[in-house]
Scaffold this active site. Structure first.
Site, PDB file in Angstrom:
ATOM      1  N   TYR A   1       2.246   4.144  16.486  1.00  0.00           N
ATOM      2  CA  TYR A   1       0.967   3.517  16.120  1.00  0.00           C
ATOM      3  C   TYR A   1      -0.206   4.406  16.547  1.00  0.00           C
ATOM      4  O   TYR A   1      -1.164   4.601  15.791  1.00  0.00           O
ATOM      5  CB  TYR A   1       0.887   2.147  16.789  1.00  0.00           C
ATOM      6  CG  TYR A   1      -0.278   1.298  16.344  1.00  0.00           C
ATOM      7  CD1 TYR A   1      -0.382   0.838  15.035  1.00  0.00           C
ATOM      8  CD2 TYR A   1      -1.284   0.934  17.250  1.00  0.00           C
ATOM      9  CE1 TYR A   1      -1.446   0.037  14.635  1.00  0.00           C
ATOM     10  CE2 TYR A   1      -2.345   0.128  16.863  1.00  0.00           C
ATOM     11  CZ  TYR A   1      -2.423  -0.315  15.549  1.00  0.00           C
ATOM     12  OH  TYR A   1      -3.482  -1.111  15.161  1.00  0.00           O
TER      13      TYR A   1
ATOM     14  N   VAL B   1      -7.396  -7.850  19.091  1.00  0.00           N
ATOM     15  CA  VAL B   1      -8.071  -8.950  18.405  1.00  0.00           C
ATOM     16  C   VAL B   1      -7.302 -10.241  18.675  1.00  0.00           C
ATOM     17  O   VAL B   1      -6.075 -10.282  18.547  1.00  0.00           O
ATOM     18  CB  VAL B   1      -8.121  -8.694  16.878  1.00  0.00           C
ATOM     19  CG1 VAL B   1      -8.808  -9.845  16.155  1.00  0.00           C
ATOM     20  CG2 VAL B   1      -8.827  -7.369  16.578  1.00  0.00           C
TER      21      VAL B   1
ATOM     22  N   GLY C   1      -5.455 -13.483  18.027  1.00  0.00           N
ATOM     23  CA  GLY C   1      -4.770 -13.946  16.817  1.00  0.00           C
ATOM     24  C   GLY C   1      -3.287 -13.652  16.856  1.00  0.00           C
ATOM     25  O   GLY C   1      -2.774 -13.073  17.823  1.00  0.00           O
TER      26      GLY C   1
ATOM     27  N   VAL D   1       0.816  -1.233   0.000  1.00  0.00           N
ATOM     28  CA  VAL D   1       0.000   0.000   0.000  1.00  0.00           C
ATOM     29  C   VAL D   1       0.844   1.275   0.000  1.00  0.00           C
ATOM     30  O   VAL D   1       0.332   2.352  -0.282  1.00  0.00           O
ATOM     31  CB  VAL D   1      -0.989   0.054   1.184  1.00  0.00           C
ATOM     32  CG1 VAL D   1      -2.120  -0.930   1.003  1.00  0.00           C
ATOM     33  CG2 VAL D   1      -0.295  -0.106   2.522  1.00  0.00           C
TER      34      VAL D   1
ATOM     35  N   LYS E   1      -2.914   5.991  14.058  1.00  0.00           N
ATOM     36  CA  LYS E   1      -4.324   5.607  14.105  1.00  0.00           C
ATOM     37  C   LYS E   1      -5.238   6.796  14.441  1.00  0.00           C
ATOM     38  O   LYS E   1      -6.395   6.823  14.021  1.00  0.00           O
ATOM     39  CB  LYS E   1      -4.528   4.437  15.079  1.00  0.00           C
ATOM     40  CG  LYS E   1      -3.905   3.129  14.571  1.00  0.00           C
ATOM     41  CD  LYS E   1      -4.391   2.745  13.171  1.00  0.00           C
ATOM     42  CE  LYS E   1      -4.013   1.325  12.777  1.00  0.00           C
ATOM     43  NZ  LYS E   1      -4.405   1.019  11.369  1.00  0.00           N
TER      44      LYS E   1
END
Ligand code: NAD
Length: 250
Positions: free
Chosen positions: A145, A178, A180, A53, A149
């Site tokens: 971060y 999350v 994971g 990206v 964000k």
């Protein structure tokens, strides 16, 4: 009716969960991702392309192909992001700060610039951006971060105002931690940066949340599906937390 859905960072994690949720609803889904192995593992029901990206040429190729093949898009999700480094700001490398801001914000810029042109011309569409609870609170030791964000939330608010008059809705999703592999990596990094055990860092995350647990990728995908649905027709410019209610950040 089948909708055309484009998702960045969609070959694993939250992006893939969103992609699978839209496919399950009968939508056409294309994802890009910087990880070739992850792209190769995506189900053939999803068009998956290798593109970073932050690479303007690669993104232009990916998005240009979608525009040509699909004659537009209905739902665009700027989701690719990295967690960046952890530690007191005086210990952080400038290069790590720049990489974190670049993947999270430059990536969103390139995706949103294309989405704005395409959706505006159609006079309809939904643009979603993945922020984080780190875009709503000031988590210590994660300054790059957190700054990135909050930047995503700012981009969301500005674009909601720019594109609203053209029938385009823009919202941010702010997941909490999350379950994971990505959170496992973040916990390991924070444990090392703060000389704490991983169990202690994990407990710190869940103790600060009213529901006392991590969220699931499917719960975040469900928010994306809702925000893209007619039921959310009046919702724009919002930063929607899916986090079990964050109460403390340390
Ligand atoms: P993940 O690491 O599981 O998946 C992210 C995907 O993005 C990967 O497939 C990765 O290859 C891809 N990616 C990374 N850099 C890229 C780049 N430069 N170009 C294209 N693709 C790239 O992470 P995730 O948890 O699914 O994260 C998705 C989004 O959700 C990110 O924006 C992240 O910041 C945000 N988020 C995650 C959590 C969490 O706890 N997992 C919480 C809040 C917000």
């Amino acid at each position: 009716m089948s909708r055309r859905v484009v998702i960045t960072g969609g070959a694993s994690g939250l992006g893939l969960a969103m992609a699978e949720a839209f496919v399950a609803m009968g939508d056409q889904v294309a994802v890009c991702d910087a990880d070739p192995a992850a792209v190769a593992s995506v189900s053939p029901a999803i068009l998956a392309v290798v593109a970073d990206v932050t690479d303007e040429v690669a993104m232009s190729d990916f998005l240009g192909r979608i525009e040509a093949d699909w004659d537009g898009a209905d739902i665009v999700i700027s989701n690719a992001g990295i967690g960046g480094p952890a530690g007191p700001i005086e210990d952080l490398d400038f290069a790590d700060w720049q990489r974190c801001l670049s993947v999270n914000l430059d990536g969103a810029f390139l995706t949103c610039r294309w989405a704005a042109r395409v959706l505006k011309a159609q006079g309809a569409g939904v643009l979603l951006l993945t922020s984080s609870v780190s875009g709503l609170f000031g988590f210590p030791w994660r300054t790059p971060y957190v700054a990135a964000k909050w930047g995503i939330v700012g981009l969301t608010k500005a674009l909601a105002s720019e594109l609203g008059p053209y029938g385009v809705r823009v919202n941010a999703i702010c997941p909490g931690a999350v379950e994971g592999p990505r959170m496992d990596r973040v916990i390991a990094m924070e444990a090392q940066a703060q000389s704490r055990s991983e169990a202690d860092v994990r407990k710190g995350f869940t103790d600060g949340v009213a529901l006392r647990r991590f969220v699931t990728a499917d719960e975040v995908a469900a928010m994306a599906v809702f925000l893209a649905s007619p039921g959310a027709a009046s919702i724009s410019g919002q930063a929607m937390a899916v986090d079990g209610h964050t109460e403390r950040t340390t």
